[in-house]
Design an enzyme around this catalytic site. Sequence first.
Site: not given
Length: 548
Positions: A341-343
């Site tokens: 998530d959330e790269y």
Amino acid sequence: MGLPLRATKASCVRGLIAGAVATLVLAALGCQQTDGGQGQAGTRSSPAHSAHATTATSARSPSTTPPHGTAASAPPRTIPSVREFTPTTGPGWRPGSGSRVVADLDGPLADEAHMIATELGLRTASGTPRTGDLSLALKPGQSGGREAYTLTVGGGRARITGPADAGVFYGTRTVKQALRSGGRLPEGVIHDRPGRAQRGLNLDIARKFFSARWIEARMREMADLKLNQLALHFSDDQGFRIQSTSHPEIVSAQHLTKAQVREIVALGQRLHITVIPEIDSPGHLGAVIRAHPQLQLRNAGGTTFQGSVDISQPAAARIVDQLMREYAPLFPGRWWHLGADEYLALTVEDPQASFPKLVAAAKAKYGPNARVQDLVTGWLNDRARLARQLGKQPKAWNDGFFAGGVVKPDKNIEVEYWTGRLKETARQPLEYLKEGRKVVNLNDSYLYYVLGEPGGFTYPTGERIYESWSPAVLRSSTPVADKSLTGPNRILGARFAIWGDRPEAQTPAQVAQGIRLPLAALAQRVWDPGKPPLSWSDFTRLAERLGV
């Protein structure tokens, strides 16, 4: 809780005294009450109650006196509630002076027998059950799956059977709770099974460290609620919390030793809870980057992006893979959580212009039409491939899956749907289901306990989960409308998640208290898919009475 009173044949007077004393003890515990836990709530036990609690019992035969004449029995009050109960007329069962827990003590149910015997203050025995006993047995042909069980009460005996040890274990949880809530098991037959296969707690120990003792106490509470997964998010920007031999330089001062992790996993095996490790990547790797700053993601102008590694560098993949190989034997369970998530490279307006190194790596690996998104998806697929080589079923957060692109996310990765707050265009859950993916519900509107309540989060309440959430409510408060896509073979279950964004906002004791009723409400909704049988006020009184 007191130990069972022991009467002897030698003295009728002693037997009468023992019976009177047991009655007084039961009354003090609230166990004489047969209102199913809807009356006055009892005193709550300590967080580790399930390992040590006992139930006081009468010195008389367990089946001599019906609680209310000869009326048909009512279902026991438990959390979660039992799904099917066929009542019959009779006194029910509660342990008496000679009661035993009977099972093959050299067989696969030995742990279950010893645990419930300790909790009830009884002795264990092999052989043929007799009047007054609680017996446990495997019945391989029994329907309902490995977590199903049948609990039969009649003739002064109670018997739990199941196709596997997990189901028999859950039957013992029903016995324990029924004795706490009503003083006895009701006469009749319970057929019980979970509505969803995955049920549990997600715990962030990377941002807020929780001790092994605290974790184990929560696991005992989870087991009494028939929850079966504990996911440990132990790597993030703020800390890396498990001892490492391959990369000791990344480990935080406060961490769990491997010996402690083995004890947690071993307890989980006894409680039928699978411990799932999560090393989040390629974002949320700040603890790794601090020790290896050359892996830091930078855009074309040299700006750094917190927690994200430069996935064009082979060294970034190498360190994550080395950690996965190191920890795989430590966590023998079925699943591995890849994070994903959330790269932050994909949160900017134009990733192709901002990260030319990532674009070049994507084109070199996946062809001239590849973009940054494809390189990120390839990272996910590569880690999923390794997880399967290590014997694990991979999981990843929903915002690690992207539509379109040259590279498609592996369809065999389980989607852990929370939402994806960094991107306004986060994909709706229906898209994943229509793609044929299997989904686990971690709806951040209901199931996220974020310390300090940053970014619009508020601490979730058990009442809201109990009354308006279901596994089909994957995002916000609206269920997925197409019921053909929301069955237990598509939405596999749910976990309640604790996140340590502001670790000092609550003490571990406050967290334990804050999650108590939400976790109980979740347990009810994932075990029984129907409308809960109790009002919320009655449910809370029952939870207090049961000590869950």
